[in-house]
Scaffold this motif. Structure first.
Motif: not given
Length: 585
Positions: A134-150
């Motif tokens: 995955m592109w790094e910018k996309s990986r960062g965006a997905l990581g942010g969304m996963i963090a918001r699952l809390s």
């Protein structure tokens, strides 16, 4: 009356837990719909502990859901909506059709993926998002969304577009990421952005704008999401050549930018996709359209001779507009012309924008527009199954322009829960859901649509008629099964909205519409109809009084139109032979 819902941790908690499990299984296995409906039936049966009271007071309400069940229904519905409408994956789904989709939990684990995602990204049980290229910018965006699952994270409803490389397909794949829900089971849904090119769109572009074959191929590449360098590589052309061809496309179609060109192409493709889903259900009639007074374009179909005795057909919730060849042959023999109008939200016909409570009145105005368009002075109205509600409403609106009403396997006004209790199990379950938990109905309907989308027509039909041997015998005939299955796809082409509107009217007391006209009524009903009992129809006929005649057909179920076309056309012949109610010109 007292509530009859389950306690959160009561004796029936295991029923609730099983139900919740089946809600999510539908996303993975569309054919799990029957398992879900069986469990939902168990839940409803347990919750309706005071049926005797409900039978006495149909207007009463019952709370058949816990907050937890409601929450999971809503999440399941959102998940199905995000997965969208798609056909069952074909053998070559790695290159065509079947958009890739997967679910990611708060640890980044891919907890579910479909076949297309597995093929594109070589996913296995236990795969993690870190396995995706995955592109790094996309990986960062997905990581942010996963963090918001809390559960403690700040609420956010933003979606993200991710660029992921597929080694198997050797191309970049775009995925839309969205948080499906904010519960302890929250997940991120990743779904491929995909558009399949319809050849008929190319034909439209050629006829309208004079595009060349090379330009059509460029247009197809743009719809599939390819950029100019990718198109040049695919076509073994230079970037400048492709850029010139795109500019020519823009000039011929009259758009001012490449973005506007892509939007035009995608819009045409979406319209044609809807047309493909809905229009093919009629194989025997002549299909036409007319413009209504409010600017909507409505589709109708003609069966029988061009200038026979006119009859307007009102289809029900699932049956569509098509007729079997034998019925059409009889229409020609008896000089009867049937005009079958596609109702709003069905097939390709747009919604009318009004509230569901007055949908029957607006359809009556639509029918008036059709009669004026066709210059028909007086007609007979033919209501089939749930379409009878709308036939009576049209009679009330059209007055002396209506000669008679023929209701075949038709619904009757629902005035007591006893009428619902007498229905076959599957229809009864949907009726209870619509009547007592209408906020849960969208998921039930949307899940059924998903089963149909994935080739489950016969399972769906057999579940509806499991308690009706006469109807099961009818659907064993391939031509009848084909007509009914096509009608189902016609009914769900635009989603579940048509069902919501019809459920409201079919399950209501609509005697006011009936009383608003005085035309003769012919009721034709199967002795063993599994949905509307003969007892209910007899009561309705008695309430109608002298204006009604009832013909109960022995050894038959709900599919009377296909089982006994001679009897149906004979009833139409009787109706069109009624004395004229006005002077015709």
């Amino acid at each position: 009356m007292p509530n009859t819902h389950f306690p959160e941790n009561g004796d029936n908690s295991h029923v609730e837990a099983e139900l919740i499990e089946r809600i999510y299984k539908i996303a993975i296995r569309p054919q799990a719909y029957d398992d879900f409906m069986d469990q939902w039936a168990s839940y409803v049966s347990s919750a309706l502990a005071d049926l005797t009271t409900l039978e006495r007071e149909y207007s009463s309400t019952a709370d058949l859901q816990t907050p937890q069940v409601q929450r999971h229904f809503e999440m399941g519905f959102r998940l199905l909506e995000e997965l969208g409408r798609q056909d069952a994956p074909s053998a070559d789904a790695s290159t065509k059709g079947g958009a890739a989709a997967c679910l990611v939990n708060r640890t980044g684990q891919i907890v579910w993926h479909n076949g297309a995602a597995g093929r594109l990204f070589d996913l296995r049980r236990g795969s993690h998002v870190s396995d995706l290229t995955m592109w790094e910018k996309s990986r960062g965006a997905l990581g942010g969304m996963i963090a918001r699952l809390s559960p403690t994270a700040e609420v956010s409803h933003h979606k993200a577009v991710l660029r992921v490389h597929s080694e198997a397909a050797d191309r970049t794949v775009f995925l839309v990421a969205d948080i499906v829900d904010r519960t302890d089971e929250a997940v991120v849904l990743l779904r491929e952005v995909q558009a399949d090119w319809h050849d008929t769109v190319g034909e439209m572009l050629t006829q309208s704008f004079g595009l060349s074959q090379a330009e059509l191929q460029i247009a197809e590449c743009l719809v599939e999401g390819a950029d100019i360098p990718s198109i040049a590589q695919r076509r073994s052309s230079s970037v400048n050549t492709v850029r010139t061809q795109v500019k020519t496309l823009m000039s011929k179609t009259g758009v001012s930018s490449q973005t506007e060109l892509v939007r035009l192409l995608l819009s045409l493709n979406a319209v044609d996709d809807l047309r493909h889903r809905s229009s093919s259900h009629v194989n025997q009639g002549q299909t036409s359209q007319f413009l209504q007074r409010d600017g909507r374009v409505m589709t109708y179909h003609r069966f029988g001779p061009e200038m026979g005795q006119p009859v307007v057909f009102f289809h029900g919730m699932l049956d569509g507009c098509d007729f079997a060849p034998k019925a059409i042959q009889l229409l020609f023999e008896h000089r009867i012309t049937v005009y079958a109008i596609e109702r709003p939200h069905f097939g390709s016909n747009p919604g009318d924008g009004g509230p569901k409570e007055t949908a029957h009145q607006r359809l009556a105005s639509d029918v008036e527009d059709l009669l004026n368009f066709l210059d028909l002075k007086q007609v007979t109205l033919f209501g089939h199954m749930g379409g009878s509600v709308y036939a009576f409403a049209a009679a009330a609106h059209l007055g002396e322009r209506v000669q008679a009403i023929v209701s075949v396997s038709g619904g009757v006004p629902i005035v007591s829960a006893r009428q619902i209790a007498s229905m076959a199990p599957r229809q009864k379950l949907v009726a209870y859901t619509a009547r007592y938990t209408p906020n849960l109905l969208p998921f039930v309907l949307r899940a059924g649509i998903r089963q149909l989308d994935f080739g489950g027509e016969e399972k769906f039909i057999r579940a509806l008629y499991a308690s009706s041997p006469h109807d099961i015998n009818m659907i064993s005939k391939s031509d009848v099964l084909e007509i009914i299955a096509a009608g189902y796809h016609f009914s769900v082409a635009q989603g579940y909205e048509a069902f919501e509107v019809d459920s409201f009217h079919v399950l209501s007391d609509w005697r006011a519409s009936v009383s608003a006209s005085t035309v003769p009524v012919i009721l034709l009903h199967g002795q063993d109809d599994p949905v509307v009992s003969v007892a209910s129809v007899r009561e309705f006929a008695a309430w109608l009084g002298p204006r009604a005649s009832l013909n109960v057909v022995p050894d038959s179920g709900q599919l009377l139109l296909y089982q006994a076309p001679e009897t149906v056309v004979s009833a139409l012949k009787q109706a069109v032979s009624q004395p004229a109610r006005l002077r015709t010109h």
